[in-house]
Design an enzyme around this catalytic site. Structure first.
Site, PDB file in Angstrom:
ATOM      1  N   GLU A   1       0.876  -1.172   0.023  1.00  0.00           N
ATOM      2  CA  GLU A   1      -0.005   0.006   0.008  1.00  0.00           C
ATOM      3  C   GLU A   1       0.853   1.443  -0.019  1.00  0.00           C
ATOM      4  O   GLU A   1       0.519   1.998   0.953  1.00  0.00           O
ATOM      5  CB  GLU A   1      -0.914  -0.161   1.147  1.00  0.00           C
ATOM      6  CG  GLU A   1      -2.063  -1.392   1.104  1.00  0.00           C
ATOM      7  CD  GLU A   1      -2.859  -1.346   2.211  1.00  0.00           C
ATOM      8  OE1 GLU A   1      -2.757  -0.697   3.427  1.00  0.00           O
ATOM      9  OE2 GLU A   1      -4.218  -1.704   2.262  1.00  0.00           O
TER      10      GLU A   1
ATOM     11  N   ASP B   1      -8.255  -9.047   4.484  1.00  0.00           N
ATOM     12  CA  ASP B   1      -8.000  -7.874   5.174  1.00  0.00           C
ATOM     13  C   ASP B   1      -9.278  -7.835   6.256  1.00  0.00           C
ATOM     14  O   ASP B   1     -10.162  -6.838   6.474  1.00  0.00           O
ATOM     15  CB  ASP B   1      -8.009  -6.715   4.348  1.00  0.00           C
ATOM     16  CG  ASP B   1      -7.587  -5.518   5.030  1.00  0.00           C
ATOM     17  OD1 ASP B   1      -7.192  -5.679   6.122  1.00  0.00           O
ATOM     18  OD2 ASP B   1      -7.571  -4.308   4.300  1.00  0.00           O
TER      19      ASP B   1
ATOM     20  N   GLU C   1     -12.947  -1.994  11.908  1.00  0.00           N
ATOM     21  CA  GLU C   1     -12.817  -1.188  10.350  1.00  0.00           C
ATOM     22  C   GLU C   1     -13.864  -1.945   9.432  1.00  0.00           C
ATOM     23  O   GLU C   1     -14.743  -0.845   8.968  1.00  0.00           O
ATOM     24  CB  GLU C   1     -11.422  -1.342   9.765  1.00  0.00           C
ATOM     25  CG  GLU C   1     -11.351  -0.946   8.395  1.00  0.00           C
ATOM     26  CD  GLU C   1     -10.060  -1.088   7.599  1.00  0.00           C
ATOM     27  OE1 GLU C   1      -9.175  -1.592   8.514  1.00  0.00           O
ATOM     28  OE2 GLU C   1      -9.871  -0.633   6.486  1.00  0.00           O
TER      29      GLU C   1
HETATM   30  O1  GCW Z   1      -6.824  -2.771   6.140  1.00  0.00           O
HETATM   31  C1  GCW Z   1      -5.930  -2.034   5.511  1.00  0.00           C
HETATM   32  C2  GCW Z   1      -6.605  -0.940   6.200  1.00  0.00           C
HETATM   33  C3  GCW Z   1      -5.428   0.203   6.168  1.00  0.00           C
HETATM   34  C4  GCW Z   1      -4.073  -0.393   6.874  1.00  0.00           C
HETATM   35  C5  GCW Z   1      -3.869  -1.638   6.177  1.00  0.00           C
HETATM   36  C6  GCW Z   1      -2.770  -2.567   6.845  1.00  0.00           C
HETATM   37  C7  GCW Z   1      -2.642   0.753   8.156  1.00  0.00           C
HETATM   38  O2  GCW Z   1      -7.597  -0.349   5.330  1.00  0.00           O
HETATM   39  O3  GCW Z   1      -5.775   1.338   6.680  1.00  0.00           O
HETATM   40  O4  GCW Z   1      -3.190   0.504   7.010  1.00  0.00           O
HETATM   41  O5  GCW Z   1      -4.819  -2.433   6.097  1.00  0.00           O
HETATM   42  O6  GCW Z   1      -2.978  -3.306   7.701  1.00  0.00           O
HETATM   43  O7  GCW Z   1      -1.730  -2.082   6.598  1.00  0.00           O
END
Ligand code: GCW
Length: 724
Positions: free
Chosen positions: A309, A383, A411
């Protein structure tokens, strides 16, 4: 005016506990007077004296907690003495800190308990009845103290105590995704509790309460900063602040960790590269680490998110994740620090199914990490969805300690408002059988080191803590912090038993209400799966904030698009991850692989995760997959409605403030569960072209209405609205 206020306050105080406004700040560390007279008498008799052998900071913390707690529970503090002079003493200490403890016949039992374990025993000392809480180290005494208090708080018996316990996992940490500007990534409980602006001089009293809460459930590490890291925390100015926080947490057995931004040698050190094999880069990190340990001698180490990311990492220099992790490991090793290297890596430039990428990347590196590296793996391969199968890396890396990463902050599960007990979720993951070394190789046994004899073990929970008075954004989110700590201590623990403890400590010991609230907790996870992502659907949340439904979203990046994950079309729905599709299923060991790959044996909880099936496909219930979706979405709502009814029945046992907050949130949850159902079903119906059977509530609006609903990125009441 002041006077009237004062009188009103005094009257409230006279009315006693029930009238007191309760904002949830005290978490499960509340010590109300024991109301049952017989029990109160028994407890008082067992706690007339407190004998603390030793005066270390951690023993002092134990003594203070006992004093506060017993004062609350029993009405007066036991006398603090240096020796046992009457019946009913509570004696705490270690063999090193206390001659009295040394004199007891407990040496053999202590030996097996390690640094953090404890024992609690009913004994006679010079003929007098006493309860001893003993451990090899002071931190064990503190953990034992909280365990003893839990007995009082849950109204257990104090007779003939003979228990001992020790954690099954060594590193039990909270990962704070907290930024230096005070914001919290995926935080729903206000701002960061770390007040970087006022540190190091200003020390918030919350740091100590945070430490108490964590120690009470055995958490022994705190990663202060976001994995999307800011190199600034590594500057001397910030390290001074970190050191102050570490000082407050230390007596409670909590080590501080930081996230390391891979490019820090460039950003802070002025180097041209951050290549992990470059000697200047390696030297920079080594000096940086020495600088940290000069301020924080028990610094835990680094957590690193790299090449994921948009974060920089070793692959920017054509090096592997092992090269990156090992560079940090080498810098930390002489100080006893560890690297928690995250396996949450994926890229839209890699044409493979996103859920396969972490395994593809890390499995070949097994055996190439230094001894002080743990690879930190999210519970599922995507995730933190409401439901995912367990991550296939668990069980697949025998030579590399894998640690678990759970997400406490919800989340994707309704964030602050929806009541969802994560204990059930984590229990499901921990009990899943990887078959890595034959039947019984559960995820719990992988991460506690049993299956592959890992030298190091760890578990992390992404914190749900913030500056809100109730710490976690809602009263019931506190249960998830609690459950994480208890399962980190014992990953084979029971979500149900943990729920029970938490309710008794947080709300009430009254059996009927305990049963009612427990029912709500235990129903809640399946409810959210049903009304958000039933049958193995995943990632159909709105883009960005991930709050409401948006199965229609199609983004530039396929691997973050709802449409990529559900693959609904007129022929059917679901992601084919068998050999005819992405074959992600092949990453699981036999027989897990076969069970998931075969339509006849795949559990319907993950049906659409692994298979694309026609809308008319018959699920085990006998319903078509379309009808089953309709059924599940409605079942989810029905459960929320039932939870509301149950909550109404506990009103007499709960203070007005917390009662009202929970009731308000349940109201939102029901409304939003309907929103989820109607948005998802009107969307999928375009493809299925099948009716919603008349026995069910019909969607209130056409699809276009739901597609116009937006939530502010920074959600605030009023929450999500239809854009006219
Ligand atoms: O689930 C995603 C989240 C991001 C997060 C990423 C991660 C910290 O939307 O906000 O970043 O995972 O775990 O690195």
């Amino acid at each position: 005016m002041m006077r009237t206020l004062f009188v009103a306050a005094a009257m409230l105080a006279l009315l006693g506990g029930s009238a007191r406004a309760d904002d949830g700040y005290d978490l499960w560390l509340r010590y109300p007077r024991v109301s049952d007279p017989a029990l109160l008498a028994e407890y008082r008799a067992a706690a007339t004296q407190l004998v603390v052998g030793g005066d270390g900071p951690t023993l002092r913390a134990a003594r203070d907690e006992l004093t506060t707690a017993l004062t609350g529970l029993l009405g007066s503090a036991p006398a603090v003495r240096t020796s046992v002079t009457t019946d009913g003493a509570i004696v705490i200490g270690t063999p090193r800190s206390s001659a009295l403890i040394r004199s007891l016949p407990i040496a053999a039992e202590l030996r097996g308990l390690g640094r953090e374990g404890y024992l609690i025993r009913s004994v006679r000392i010079a003929g007098r009845r006493a309860i001893v809480v003993a451990a090899n180290e002071e931190i064990g005494v503190l953990y034992g103290t909280f365990a003893l208090l839990r007995r009082f708080q849950t109204q257990g018996s104090l007779r003939d105590l003979a228990l001992h316990d020790a954690p099954k996992i060594a590193l039990r940490v909270l990962d704070h995704w907290d930024n230096l500007d005070g914001s919290v990534e995926r935080g729903y409980a206000g701002r960061s509790i770390w007040r970087w602006d006022s540190l190091p001089a200003g020390i918030s009293p919350r740091y100590r309460d945070y430490a108490r809460a964590n120690a009470s459930i055995g958490i022994n590490g705190a990663v202060l900063t976001n994995v999307n890291a800011n190199a600034r925390v590594l500057t001397p100015e910030y390290l001074d602040k970190v050191a102050v926080v570490a000082n407050v947490l230390r007596p409670y057995g909590i080590r501080v960790y930081l996230t390391a931004r891979f490019s820090a040698p460039i950003e802070l050190g002025g180097l041209k590269t951050a290549d992990p094999l470059d000697p200047a880069v390696r030297q920079w990190w080594k000096s940086k680490v020495d600088e940290i340990y000069a301020r924080v001698p028990d610094f835990g180490g680094f957590v690193v998110k790299a090449n994921s990311e948009g974060q920089p990492g070793p692959q920017d220099y054509k090096r592997t994740h092992a090269d990156g992790a090992n560079m940090f490991a080498d810098a930390l090793t002489s100080h006893g620090g560890v690297v928690m290297w995250r396996a949450f890596v994926y890229s839209n430039e890699v044409p493979t199914d996103r859920v396969k990428q972490a395994y593809d990347e890390f499995k070949p590196l097994d055996g190439s990490f230094r001894e002080n590296v743990l690879v930190q793996v999210k519970s599922g391969p995507l995730d933190f969805q409401p439901r995912e199968p367990f991550h296939p890396l668990f069980g697949a890396m025998p030579k590399t300690p894998l640690m678990m990463e759970f997400q406490i902050t919800k989340e994707y599960l309704g964030q602050d408002t929806h009541l969802v007990y994560m204990g059930s979720y984590w229990e499901e993951v921990l009990r899943a059988d990887t078959y890595a070394a034959g039947k019984g190789s559960t995820v719990a046994k992988v991460i506690d080191g049993t299956v592959h004899h890992y030298a190091r073990t760890g578990i992390a929970g992404v914190s749900n803590i913030g500056s809100d008075r109730n710490w976690t954004g809602s009263q019931f989110n506190e249960a998830n912090w609690y459950a994480f700590g208890r399962l980190a201590w014992n990953p084979e623990g029971s979500a149900r038993a943990i729920a029970d403890e938490w309710i008794r400590m947080t709300f009430t010991n009254s059996p009927a209400e305990v049963a009612s609230i427990r029912l709500m907790l235990l129903q809640s996870r399946e409810a959210v799966v049903n009304y958000m992502t039933p049958l193995g659907l995943a990632h159909i949340m709105a883009t960005g904030h991930h709050y409401g439904p948006a199965p229609w979203a199609r983004l530039a990046r396929a691997d973050q698009s709802p449409t990529y994950y559900h693959r609904a079309d007129t022929l059917g729905v679901g992601f084919d991850r068998t050999a005819t599709g992405s074959n992600a299923v092949a990453q699981y060991a036999v027989p897990v692989r076969d069970r998931y790959a075969n339509l006849a044996t795949v559990p319907d909880s993950v049906l659409l995760w692994f298979h694309h099936v026609p809308w008319t496909y018959k699920t085990p219930s006998g319903r078509t997959v379309w009808d089953e979706l309709v059924f599940r979405y409605n079942a989810g709502i029905d459960t929320v409605r039932a939870m509301r009814k149950t909550w109404a029945t506990v009103k007499p046992a709960v203070d007005a403030e917390r009662f009202a907050e929970v009731a308000g949130f349940l109201d939102i949850q029901e409304r939003e569960a309907r929103w989820w159902r109607d948005a998802a079903l009107t969307y999928f119906q375009q493809f299925s072209r099948m009716p919603i059977p008349a026995t069910y509530e019909q969607p209130a609006h056409p699809l276009a209405y739901y597609q116009r609903i937006t939530c502010p990125a920074n959600r605030n009441k009023p929450r999500c609205d239809v854009v006219p």
